[in-house]
Design a protein around this motif. Structure first.
Motif, PDB file in Angstrom:
ATOM      1  N   ARG A 134       0.703  -1.221   0.088  1.00 42.61           N
ATOM      2  CA  ARG A 134       0.141  -0.154   0.150  1.00 42.61           C
ATOM      3  C   ARG A 134       0.889   1.196  -0.139  1.00 42.61           C
ATOM      4  NH1 ARG A 134      -3.298  -3.235   3.523  1.00 42.61           N
ATOM      5  NH2 ARG A 134      -2.278  -2.159   5.462  1.00 42.61           N
ATOM      6  N   SER A 135       1.932   1.155   0.756  1.00 47.84           N
ATOM      7  CA  SER A 135       2.946   2.605   0.777  1.00 47.84           C
ATOM      8  C   SER A 135       3.647   2.744  -0.651  1.00 47.84           C
ATOM      9  CB  SER A 135       3.831   2.173   1.780  1.00 47.84           C
ATOM     10  OG  SER A 135       5.133   3.134   1.795  1.00 47.84           O
ATOM     11  N   ILE A 136       3.797   1.455  -1.296  1.00 49.08           N
ATOM     12  CA  ILE A 136       4.439   1.677  -2.759  1.00 49.08           C
ATOM     13  C   ILE A 136       3.366   2.271  -3.568  1.00 49.08           C
ATOM     14  CG2 ILE A 136       5.290   0.405  -4.671  1.00 49.08           C
ATOM     15  CD1 ILE A 136       6.880  -1.460  -2.566  1.00 49.08           C
ATOM     16  N   GLU A 137       2.161   1.700  -3.510  1.00 51.88           N
ATOM     17  CA  GLU A 137       0.871   2.209  -4.394  1.00 51.88           C
ATOM     18  C   GLU A 137       0.817   3.666  -4.117  1.00 51.88           C
ATOM     19  OE1 GLU A 137      -2.338  -0.318  -3.315  1.00 51.88           O
ATOM     20  OE2 GLU A 137      -1.373  -1.911  -4.549  1.00 51.88           O
ATOM     21  N   ARG A 138       1.032   4.030  -2.971  1.00 45.62           N
ATOM     22  CA  ARG A 138       0.826   5.719  -2.591  1.00 45.62           C
ATOM     23  C   ARG A 138       1.965   6.311  -3.231  1.00 45.62           C
ATOM     24  NH1 ARG A 138      -0.497   3.785   2.459  1.00 45.62           N
ATOM     25  NH2 ARG A 138       1.470   4.388   3.358  1.00 45.62           N
ATOM     26  N   LYS A 139       3.073   5.807  -3.157  1.00 49.89           N
ATOM     27  CA  LYS A 139       4.292   6.589  -3.586  1.00 49.89           C
ATOM     28  C   LYS A 139       4.245   6.611  -4.945  1.00 49.89           C
ATOM     29  CE  LYS A 139       7.318   5.335   0.379  1.00 49.89           C
ATOM     30  NZ  LYS A 139       8.408   4.986   0.777  1.00 49.89           N
ATOM     31  N   ASP A 140       3.878   5.548  -5.786  1.00 51.31           N
ATOM     32  CA  ASP A 140       3.335   5.569  -7.258  1.00 51.31           C
ATOM     33  C   ASP A 140       2.448   6.451  -7.591  1.00 51.31           C
ATOM     34  OD1 ASP A 140       5.573   3.757  -7.483  1.00 51.31           O
ATOM     35  OD2 ASP A 140       3.980   1.916  -7.799  1.00 51.31           O
ATOM     36  N   ALA A 141       1.473   6.600  -6.966  1.00 50.96           N
ATOM     37  CA  ALA A 141       0.633   7.864  -7.191  1.00 50.96           C
ATOM     38  C   ALA A 141       0.845   9.343  -7.090  1.00 50.96           C
ATOM     39  CB  ALA A 141      -0.799   7.629  -6.141  1.00 50.96           C
ATOM     40  N   ILE A 142       1.710   9.339  -5.893  1.00 52.64           N
ATOM     41  CA  ILE A 142       2.328  10.626  -5.665  1.00 52.64           C
ATOM     42  C   ILE A 142       3.269  10.864  -6.803  1.00 52.64           C
ATOM     43  CG2 ILE A 142       3.782  12.061  -4.139  1.00 52.64           C
ATOM     44  CD1 ILE A 142       2.539  10.575  -1.742  1.00 52.64           C
ATOM     45  N   MET A 143       4.381   9.686  -7.252  1.00 51.36           N
ATOM     46  CA  MET A 143       5.324  10.132  -8.288  1.00 51.36           C
ATOM     47  C   MET A 143       4.450  10.352  -9.507  1.00 51.36           C
ATOM     48  SD  MET A 143       8.205   9.417  -7.281  1.00 51.36           S
ATOM     49  CE  MET A 143       9.506   8.582  -8.681  1.00 51.36           C
ATOM     50  N   GLU A 144       3.275   9.692  -9.882  1.00 50.05           N
ATOM     51  CA  GLU A 144       2.594   9.901 -10.989  1.00 50.05           C
ATOM     52  C   GLU A 144       2.045  11.330 -11.223  1.00 50.05           C
ATOM     53  OE1 GLU A 144      -1.190   7.921 -13.704  1.00 50.05           O
ATOM     54  OE2 GLU A 144       0.162   6.699 -12.004  1.00 50.05           O
TER      55      GLU A 144
END
Length: 162
Positions: A134-144
């Motif tokens: 979930r943390s990686i998914e949040r970071k991916d969303a922020i990066m996007e």
């Protein structure tokens, strides 16, 4: 132990009967067959060999059938000493079985406890893995979002220059 004493005395008695009656190994084999018993010929020869009282024979499989045929050990004419020795053997085996059952239950309990502990560890590791995903998914969303904002700013800067 009582079983070793019984083995030695029984082998001595078997040798004595064989010598007194002048029995050959082949005759003993015939007598075994007539009573529906089986002991290999090689084992019979080893039992009647010199110093065999010290050998490690399995009583039930090797000595008992011969004793039944030659000594009538398990018939009604058996002596009180032999009966007491056999009762002692049964008692010793029952104690051994009881001890082994206790050990089995202890090991089974330890195994089940270990399995429960390992299942708990696996569950905790899966929870940690889910949190990290979930943390990686949040970071991916922020990066996007940051990348989209950067690209949007770049394209707007380029249009302003033109």
């Amino acid at each position: 132990m009582e079983i070793e004493k019984l083995k030695k005395t029984t082998i001595e008695q078997l040798k004595k009967v064989k010598a007194e009656q002048g029995l050959s190994v082949s005759r003993i084999m015939e007598m075994l067959e007539a009573k529906g018993k089986f002991v290999s010929e090689a084992t019979v020869k080893r039992i009647f060999s010199e110093g065999s009282e010290e050998f490690n024979f399995r009583y039930q499989d090797s000595i008992a059938p011969l004793a039944d045929v030659l000594l009538d050990l398990y018939g009604d004419t058996s002596g009180l000493d032999e009966v007491m020795a056999l009762k002692q053997i049964i008692h010793d085996k029952n104690q051994t079985i009881e001890f082994m059952m206790i050990k089995f239950e202890e090991q089974k309990s330890a195994y089940e406890k270990n399995v429960a502990h390992l299942k708990g560890q696996i569950h905790r590791l899966n929870e940690r893995l889910d949190i990290r995903e979930r943390s990686i998914e949040r970071k991916d969303a922020i990066m996007e979002k940051l990348l989209n904002a950067y690209l949007l700013k770049e394209t707007s800067d380029i249009e302003v220059e033109l």
